[in-house]
Write a protein that holds these residues in place. Sequence first.
Motif, PDB file in Angstrom:
ATOM      1  N   GLU A   1     -11.948 -22.090  -6.127  1.00 24.83           N
ATOM      2  CA  GLU A   1     -11.085 -23.084  -6.742  1.00 24.83           C
ATOM      3  C   GLU A   1      -9.691 -22.558  -7.062  1.00 24.83           C
TER       4      GLU A   1
ATOM      5  N   TRP B   1      -7.610 -24.431 -16.062  1.00 27.20           N
ATOM      6  CA  TRP B   1      -8.722 -24.546 -15.126  1.00 27.20           C
ATOM      7  C   TRP B   1     -10.064 -24.496 -15.851  1.00 27.20           C
TER       8      TRP B   1
ATOM      9  N   ASP C   1     -11.223 -32.245  -6.456  1.00 23.22           N
ATOM     10  CA  ASP C   1     -10.092 -31.338  -6.423  1.00 23.22           C
ATOM     11  C   ASP C   1     -10.024 -30.441  -7.650  1.00 23.22           C
ATOM     12  N   SER C   2     -11.066 -30.436  -8.429  1.00 26.57           N
ATOM     13  CA  SER C   2     -11.105 -29.545  -9.584  1.00 26.57           C
ATOM     14  C   SER C   2     -12.545 -29.177  -9.909  1.00 26.57           C
TER      15      SER C   2
ATOM     16  N   VAL D   1      -6.804 -24.910  -7.011  1.00 24.02           N
ATOM     17  CA  VAL D   1      -6.753 -25.878  -8.108  1.00 24.02           C
ATOM     18  C   VAL D   1      -6.164 -25.229  -9.354  1.00 24.02           C
TER      19      VAL D   1
END
Length: 72
Positions: A50, A70, A15-16, A53
């Motif tokens: 992403e 991020w 998830d990242s 995220v």
Amino acid sequence: MQDGQEVRISSHLPDSVVGDYRVDFAALDANGDGRISRAEARTNASLTAEFHVADSNGDGRLTPDELSGWTR
């Protein structure tokens, strides 16, 4: 493994992002409003993939603080 023991293996997408990313915030912020929209992010493939995220508050725009979180 002993009789009767069960082994389960599963996988899922992370998830990242893992990696060393460099993003020029000012260059992506085409309209100069201090935020990067999804449309503005499209020029960066990693950020586009992403975006969900990086957009920690889910408002559809990235601030410098969200982007710095991020890229850490």
